[in-house]
Design a protein around this motif. Sequence first.
Motif, PDB file in Angstrom:
ATOM      1  N   ASP A  66       0.825  -1.202   0.000  1.00 25.19           N
ATOM      2  CA  ASP A  66       0.000   0.000   0.000  1.00 25.19           C
ATOM      3  C   ASP A  66       0.869   1.265   0.000  1.00 25.19           C
ATOM      4  O   ASP A  66       0.609   2.211   0.730  1.00 25.19           O
ATOM      5  CB  ASP A  66      -0.963  -0.022   1.181  1.00 25.19           C
ATOM      6  N   GLY A  67       1.953   1.229  -0.804  1.00 24.39           N
ATOM      7  CA  GLY A  67       2.832   2.386  -0.961  1.00 24.39           C
ATOM      8  C   GLY A  67       3.903   2.542   0.095  1.00 24.39           C
ATOM      9  O   GLY A  67       4.753   3.422   0.000  1.00 24.39           O
ATOM     10  N   GLU A  68       3.906   1.700   1.122  1.00 26.87           N
ATOM     11  CA  GLU A  68       4.886   1.803   2.206  1.00 26.87           C
ATOM     12  C   GLU A  68       5.914   0.682   2.097  1.00 26.87           C
ATOM     13  O   GLU A  68       5.564  -0.498   2.052  1.00 26.87           O
ATOM     14  CB  GLU A  68       4.175   1.707   3.559  1.00 26.87           C
ATOM     15  N   GLY A  69       7.207   1.052   2.054  1.00 28.06           N
ATOM     16  CA  GLY A  69       8.279   0.069   1.947  1.00 28.06           C
ATOM     17  C   GLY A  69       8.762  -0.390   3.310  1.00 28.06           C
ATOM     18  O   GLY A  69       8.801   0.384   4.262  1.00 28.06           O
ATOM     19  N   LYS A  70       9.110  -1.687   3.393  1.00 33.98           N
ATOM     20  CA  LYS A  70       9.664  -2.199   4.643  1.00 33.98           C
ATOM     21  C   LYS A  70      10.515  -3.423   4.360  1.00 33.98           C
ATOM     22  O   LYS A  70      10.264  -4.163   3.412  1.00 33.98           O
ATOM     23  CB  LYS A  70       8.574  -2.513   5.657  1.00 33.98           C
ATOM     24  N   LEU A  71      11.519  -3.631   5.189  1.00 37.94           N
ATOM     25  CA  LEU A  71      12.378  -4.799   5.094  1.00 37.94           C
ATOM     26  C   LEU A  71      11.821  -5.883   6.007  1.00 37.94           C
ATOM     27  O   LEU A  71      11.553  -5.634   7.190  1.00 37.94           O
ATOM     28  CB  LEU A  71      13.806  -4.448   5.525  1.00 37.94           C
ATOM     29  N   LEU A  72      11.619  -7.085   5.456  1.00 40.42           N
ATOM     30  CA  LEU A  72      11.160  -8.231   6.242  1.00 40.42           C
ATOM     31  C   LEU A  72      12.319  -9.211   6.350  1.00 40.42           C
ATOM     32  O   LEU A  72      12.865  -9.639   5.333  1.00 40.42           O
ATOM     33  CB  LEU A  72       9.963  -8.906   5.570  1.00 40.42           C
ATOM     34  N   ARG A  73      12.672  -9.560   7.567  1.00 36.79           N
ATOM     35  CA  ARG A  73      13.802 -10.451   7.816  1.00 36.79           C
ATOM     36  C   ARG A  73      13.329 -11.873   8.110  1.00 36.79           C
ATOM     37  O   ARG A  73      12.152 -12.102   8.391  1.00 36.79           O
ATOM     38  CB  ARG A  73      14.616  -9.922   8.990  1.00 36.79           C
ATOM     39  N   GLU A  74      14.270 -12.781   8.061  1.00 39.28           N
ATOM     40  CA  GLU A  74      14.000 -14.187   8.343  1.00 39.28           C
ATOM     41  C   GLU A  74      13.191 -14.326   9.634  1.00 39.28           C
ATOM     42  O   GLU A  74      13.519 -13.722  10.649  1.00 39.28           O
ATOM     43  CB  GLU A  74      15.320 -14.936   8.475  1.00 39.28           C
ATOM     44  N   GLY A  75      12.093 -15.095   9.565  1.00 33.94           N
ATOM     45  CA  GLY A  75      11.243 -15.321  10.728  1.00 33.94           C
ATOM     46  C   GLY A  75      10.109 -14.322  10.872  1.00 33.94           C
ATOM     47  O   GLY A  75       9.212 -14.523  11.691  1.00 33.94           O
ATOM     48  N   GLU A  76      10.110 -13.249  10.087  1.00 36.51           N
ATOM     49  CA  GLU A  76       9.052 -12.248  10.200  1.00 36.51           C
ATOM     50  C   GLU A  76       7.891 -12.565   9.264  1.00 36.51           C
ATOM     51  O   GLU A  76       8.063 -13.176   8.212  1.00 36.51           O
ATOM     52  CB  GLU A  76       9.591 -10.851   9.906  1.00 36.51           C
TER      53      GLU A  76
END
Length: 105
Positions: A66-76
């Motif tokens: 929805d237009g918002e960037g985020k980093l997802l790490r292992e286990g998330e």
Amino acid sequence: MEQGSVVYEPVSDGQLGIDQAIIFRSERVTVKMLRFSGDGHYPMHRHVGKREVITVLEGSIYAVIDGEGKLLREGETEVVEENTRHMLSSKGGAAKVLLTISETR
């Protein structure tokens, strides 16, 4: 109770830099495994009337939801609500992701 089938349906697309496999499918739920190469990406899309749960099993991925960037790490895990535009990419490293796409009621 709805019956589903365990399947293994590999889908490869060198242009996207990902290997996909559908590992379960029923009328209401699909479970996919995605393996991203170092520069893999899953283009912007949305699921009409369906929610997607993204779980990072190995590595990390960059998600735009929805237009918002985020980093997802292992286990998330991240939940993408129905009809929400989103994309995934694995800039700089390989990653393995489990996607669960299901109808909402």
